[in-house]
Design a protein around this motif. Structure first.
Motif: not given
Length: 188
Positions: A50-58
């Motif tokens: 979730a952290d990686v997705l939040g960091r990269n996409f949002f």
């Protein structure tokens, strides 16, 4: 291999309660701790993804993930170490044990007992040295993180270390007794 060989004995996780009440209770506690550790691994994986997705996409990372991950990995080790000791799954040179077993099965019992006794001493030392830190963390409401940004109390993580080390030491002592019992009952 005979039924009494160290390799075949390593397959049983928890003895029957009627046969060994202390071992069964200890095995149940270790299994529950290991299960909780497995759930922590799953939760940590979800948090990191979730952290990686939040960091990269949002462009919105989750605050505190690195701090949580650092403490959780240590907690997971102490949650799962007792089960590993009881199941004889700690890192070891199995090729040596298998060779020794062919020539002298009784020597394997003594080697396993020595290995478990050494482990018990190490985990007792960890428990002994971690106890004052747990008490201090409890009394001072110690936390880690950046105040005002992200903080989490250290007491639960320190408690897991102390409790996990204590159960690991008891598990290792139980293994010592089991190996000595096997040594005595094995016919040369």
């Amino acid at each position: 291999m005979s039924q009494d060989s160290p390799a075949s004995r390593g397959q049983t996780n928890v003895p029957k309660f009627a046969d060994a009440p202390f071992g069964a209770v200890l095995g149940t506690i270790a299994a529950m701790m290991s299960s909780f550790g497995t759930l922590c691994i799953g939760g940590l994986m979800v948090l990191v993804v979730a952290d990686v997705l939040g960091r990269n996409f949002f462009n919105a990372p989750i605050t505190g993930v690195s701090e949580i991950a650092a403490r959780t990995v240590v907690a997971i080790v102490f949650l799962q170490i007792a089960a590993a000791i009881q199941q004889k799954r700690l890192t070891r040179a199995d090729f040596l044990v298998r060779r020794m077993e062919k020539s002298s099965p009784r020597s394997v019992y003594m080697l396993e007992a020595f290995f478990a006794l050494t482990g018990a001493a190490v985990f007792l030392l960890i428990c002994w040295s971690s106890w004052p830190k747990l008490v201090s963390a409890w009394q001072s409401a110690e936390y880690f993180g950046v105040q005002g940004v992200f903080t989490i109390p250290t007491t639960p993580f320190r408690a897991i270390t102390v409790f996990g080390a204590a159960i690991a030491a008891l598990s290792a002592l139980y293994r010592v007794l089991e190996e000595i019992r096997s040594f005595r009952s094995h016919k040369p």
